[in-house]
Enzyme design. Structure first.
Site, short mmCIF file in Angstrom:
data_model
loop_
_atom_site.label_atom_id
_atom_site.label_comp_id
_atom_site.label_asym_id
_atom_site.label_seq_id
_atom_site.Cartn_x
_atom_site.Cartn_y
_atom_site.Cartn_z
N ASN A 1 43.66 51.34 41.23
CA ASN A 1 42.35 50.79 40.87
C ASN A 1 41.47 51.93 40.33
O ASN A 1 41.93 53.08 40.22
CB ASN A 1 41.71 50.15 42.10
CG ASN A 1 40.70 49.07 41.74
OD1 ASN A 1 40.01 49.16 40.72
ND2 ASN A 1 40.60 48.05 42.56
N THR A 2 40.20 51.62 40.02
CA THR A 2 39.32 52.65 39.46
C THR A 2 38.92 53.70 40.50
O THR A 2 39.01 53.47 41.70
CB THR A 2 38.03 52.02 38.91
OG1 THR A 2 37.40 51.29 39.96
CG2 THR A 2 38.33 51.09 37.76
N CYS B 1 38.03 47.40 45.64
CA CYS B 1 36.94 47.33 44.67
C CYS B 1 35.83 48.27 45.09
O CYS B 1 35.24 48.11 46.15
CB CYS B 1 36.38 45.92 44.53
SG CYS B 1 35.06 45.87 43.29
N LYS C 1 46.88 46.12 45.45
CA LYS C 1 46.37 47.14 44.53
C LYS C 1 45.78 48.31 45.28
O LYS C 1 44.84 48.15 46.06
CB LYS C 1 45.32 46.51 43.60
CG LYS C 1 44.91 47.38 42.43
CD LYS C 1 44.13 46.56 41.40
CE LYS C 1 43.77 47.38 40.19
NZ LYS C 1 43.12 46.54 39.15
N GLY D 1 46.08 52.46 34.93
CA GLY D 1 45.12 53.56 34.84
C GLY D 1 45.24 54.24 33.49
O GLY D 1 46.07 55.11 33.30
N LYS E 1 40.70 38.01 36.65
CA LYS E 1 39.57 38.75 37.22
C LYS E 1 39.54 38.48 38.72
O LYS E 1 40.03 37.44 39.18
CB LYS E 1 38.29 38.28 36.55
CG LYS E 1 37.07 39.02 37.04
CD LYS E 1 35.90 38.87 36.07
CE LYS E 1 34.64 39.45 36.70
NZ LYS E 1 34.80 40.84 37.16
N GLY E 2 38.99 39.42 39.46
CA GLY E 2 38.91 39.29 40.92
C GLY E 2 38.24 37.99 41.32
O GLY E 2 37.17 37.66 40.82
N ILE F 1 30.60 45.79 37.81
CA ILE F 1 30.33 44.38 37.53
C ILE F 1 29.99 43.66 38.83
O ILE F 1 29.12 42.80 38.87
CB ILE F 1 31.55 43.71 36.85
CG1 ILE F 1 32.04 44.53 35.64
CG2 ILE F 1 31.24 42.28 36.46
CD1 ILE F 1 31.06 44.67 34.51
N GLY F 2 30.69 44.04 39.90
CA GLY F 2 30.38 43.45 41.21
C GLY F 2 31.06 42.11 41.44
O GLY F 2 30.50 41.23 42.09
#
Lengths: 428, 276
Positions: free
Chosen positions: A303-304, A242, A276, A354, A157-158, A183-184
């Site tokens: 990424n998203t 992010c 990323k 993705g 996780k980040g 999520i932040g």
């Protein structure tokens, strides 16, 4: 796990284990202290059994069983599943000398006959399947279902320099064939991560790729410096994209800033640096090229994407931060397309990400030019998606009689334009 | 925790509470404890994508069966709620923490609001023969109450409905005061406003005289909470709430928490994500 008033851990008996991380750590400690006889007793035990020291009923070594059988109760109709006791009796008892992989319900796969190795910079991966950041914690939570060492790598996780409490609720919303999340970057901070996970990473059996996030170049450098020497850490993935924190996406949308952060991190560590990409950049290919020029070893694509859902009854966005990052099969065609575009303009390896749910999806990315794939959102629906994908890729190599999975990388890309004029004579 | 394909053996309509699914899932049934939940996949594809968490409403270890109350909320909930006997269900569980009934508890008070009845029924069935159990159950109308023919005979019931269509008119927290002096231990599950009301009662009691009978039962009450959930494996951190120890995941550190540990703000779970 029975509830206990957490602070008064007076009667902290064998049944109280608050997290799988703890269980594994304790199992590992038990391991170190135990002799061969105890190791033998652990063979064929589930994680719970090892942690709790009592049989839980599914004890079963999957060492010699194909995945379909190891997933008893998942793929097979329940009528055919034997009682736990009978299954345990049938399960072969492995040699004492073997590493107790059967600590995991799925400890091995029948994929060793094919060459699935891929290269990400100087890092050679056993296979091209890894989790996507944020969908695998810090590597240990899914160990209750399968051995994380089966994966080509683990992506954390980040991780930010300081502890972050994350965003307000709601943090997740479902969308057509996907999810929105915000999520932040909740995480214990680089030092907290090192304290909590360094010990487990050393023995996790797969290279750990630490996902790094921050607001400034110094933030990225700090996290990398803090974690570079932790045993098990094999590479860094820079999250310069992010969408859920203010300024988090800034680095990823500007080629110059993306290059600067890449360069700074490269100067800090000799480990491979993966960057990323965000699909929210106006020109993703330009950012990718800048990152390559700055010395990055690989790219993760993508990424998203920014998205939003409105609660029509309450007349306001569902997510606490209003917008969030869209992931899942819904974004897959976009991710494949960007992989295909970027692959034609850079020569460093690409990790496709993705909406990968299956072997076929993974092959799409590989054929579009990716050297490996990340599986994220799919694991929320099917926790075994990465394992199934891996088995499927092995089957593909076998069935297509390939020398290795590397043969499919980029096969769908257009032929490279030749610098020499096409003068070949062709008959009709 | 295991992944198991359960087989629906019975689907019953239980009014406004939704559908009660009885599922054959021996591996999960043998491990499950009251308060824990199963994460159920709504279909076999990727749309809808997220699993839905349901607290066990019955755990039949010997028979290898579990029961879940499923409300047809959203496309995923609807898919699960429309399963019929013979259908397969992909289950992940048991997950999360469970209630602990103290050994020396003689009088156990269970408080259920709406679908919060699920884990309370498990406790009622498990504890009814061992100690004196009272189930305080509330719903909007009689249609929102758990059917009384599905309750063990050894347990005493007190019911409230907001419209007065059955039992006392009002909410469970309105009649709690009468039952508290009797209770050695209180366990509750229900919607957030109910839990917040319990928390306010607890706060009043905590500030009041220490001699009040039944005080400790509420101070040490255990509750099970709900939150929008993603993975249920502890990795995504979508389902966190704020407790005395900071952010905690409903899927891992919960769903069972100490009533006094969970932070509330204006009848809702306290806002996460603030530096505290």
């Amino acid at each position: 796990m029975p509830w206990r008033r957490p602070r008064k851990r007076v009667e902290r008996g064998g049944l109280v284990r608050s997290s799988p991380e703890e269980r594994i750590e304790e199992a590992a400690e038990d391991d170190e202290a135990s002799d061969a006889v105890e190791l033998a007793a652990l063979e064929g035990a589930s994680l719970d059994e090892v942690a709790l020291g009592e049989p839980t009923g599914t004890a079963e070594s999957s060492l010699a069983l194909p995945l379909a059988q190891a997933l008893k109760g998942v793929d097979l109709p329940s009528e055919t599943t034997a009682t736990p006791k009978a299954r345990r009796a049938r399960a072969p008892r492995p040699e004492i000398a073997a590493r107790p992989t059967s600590r995991y319900p799925i400890g091995s796969l029948a994929i060793d006959d094919v060459d699935l190795r891929v290269r990400i910079g100087s890092l050679e991966l056993r296979n091209p399947v890894m989790p996507a950041s944020g969908c695998f914690g810090w590597g240990l939570d899914y160990a209750e279902l399968f051995d994380p060492a089966l994966l080509g790598a683990i992506v954390t996780k980040g991780t930010t320099p300081k502890k972050r409490p994350g965003n307000p609720q709601y943090r997740i919303a479902e969308t057509p064939s996907g999810i929105l999340n915000s999520i932040g970057l909740e995480n214990p901070g680089a030092e907290g991560v090192a304290r909590s996970y360094a010990k487990q990473w050393r023995d996790i059996g797969a290279p750990v790729i630490v996902n790094v996030a921050g607001y400034s170049i110094e933030d990225y450098v700090f996290v990398v410096r803090t974690l570079a020497d932790v045993p098990g850490v094999a590479a860094f993935e820079l999250n310069i994209s992010c969408p859920n924190v203010d300024g988090g996406m800034l680095f990823g949308t500007d080629p110059l800033l993306a290059a600067q952060v890449t360069e700074a991190v490269k100067a800090e560590t000799d480990l491979p640096v993966i960057v990323k990409l965000t699909p929210n950049a106006p020109d993703v290919v330009a950012v990718a090229m800048a990152i390559e020029s700055a010395g990055a070893d690989a790219l993760t694509c993508i990424n998203t994407m920014l998205g939003m859902r409105i609660d029509v009854r309450r007349r306001r966005p569902i997510l606490g931060t209003r917008s969030g990052g869209l992931s899942g099969p819904a974004v897959r065609p976009i991710a494949v397309h960007l992989t295909y575009q970027v692959a034609q303009r850079v020569s460093i390896p690409i990790i496709g990400a993705g909406g990968v749910t299956s072997t076929e999806d993974a092959l799409e990315f590989l054929m579009a030019g990716a050297s490996a794939v990340q599986i994220g959102t799919a694991t929320f629906a099917d926790p075994l998606a990465p394992v199934r994908c891996l088995e499927g890729l092995a089957a593909h190599v076998r069935d297509a009689r390939l020398a290795s999975i590397r043969e499919v990388i980029g096969v769908a890309l257009p032929p490279k334009p030749s610098s020499e004029p096409d003068t070949e004579y062709r008959a009709e | 925790m295991v992944l198991e394909t359960g087989r629906v053996v019975q689907a019953s309509d239980i009014g406004e509470l939704g559908t009660l699914l009885a599922i054959r899932a021996p591996d999960i049934a043998s491990r499950a404890r009251p308060g824990q939940f199963a994460h159920v996949r709504p279909g076999t594809g990727w749309d809808p994508l997220l699993r839905r968490p349901y607290s066990f409403c019955r755990i039949d270890r010997d028979g290898g069966e579990i029961e879940l109350i499923v409300k047809a909320l959203g496309s995923g909930g609807e898919w699960i709620a429309t399963r019929r006997p013979g259908d397969a269900l992909d289950l992940l569980g048991p997950l999360g923490t469970s209630f602990v009934v103290q050994r020396d508890t003689r009088n156990l008070l269970l408080v259920a609001g709406g679908t919060g009845i699920a884990p309370m029924r498990v406790l009622a069935e498990q504890e009814g023969d061992r100690r004196s159990v009272t189930l305080l159950m509330g719903g909007r109308t009689i249609r929102h109450l758990w059917p009384s023919d599905r309750l063990p005979a050894a347990v005493e019931y007190v019911t409230t409905t907001e419209d007065g269509s059955f039992g006392t008119r009002g909410r469970v927290t309105d009649v709690l005061a009468e039952l508290m002096p009797w209770a050695d231990q209180i366990i509750a599950c229900g919607p957030w406003p109910m839990l917040a009301a319990l928390s306010r009662l607890r706060e009043d009691l905590r500030r009041g005289p220490a001699t009040r009978v039944g005080r400790n039962a509420l101070l040490d009450a255990q509750i099970a909470v709900e939150q929008h959930m993603g993975c249920a494996m502890g990795v995504c951190r979508a389902c966190v709430i704020v407790t005395e120890r900071g952010n905690e995941r409903v899927c891992r550190e919960g769903p069972v928490f100490g009533l006094g540990d969970v932070r509330f703000e204006r009848g809702e779970p306290a806002t996460v994500g603030l530096d505290r």
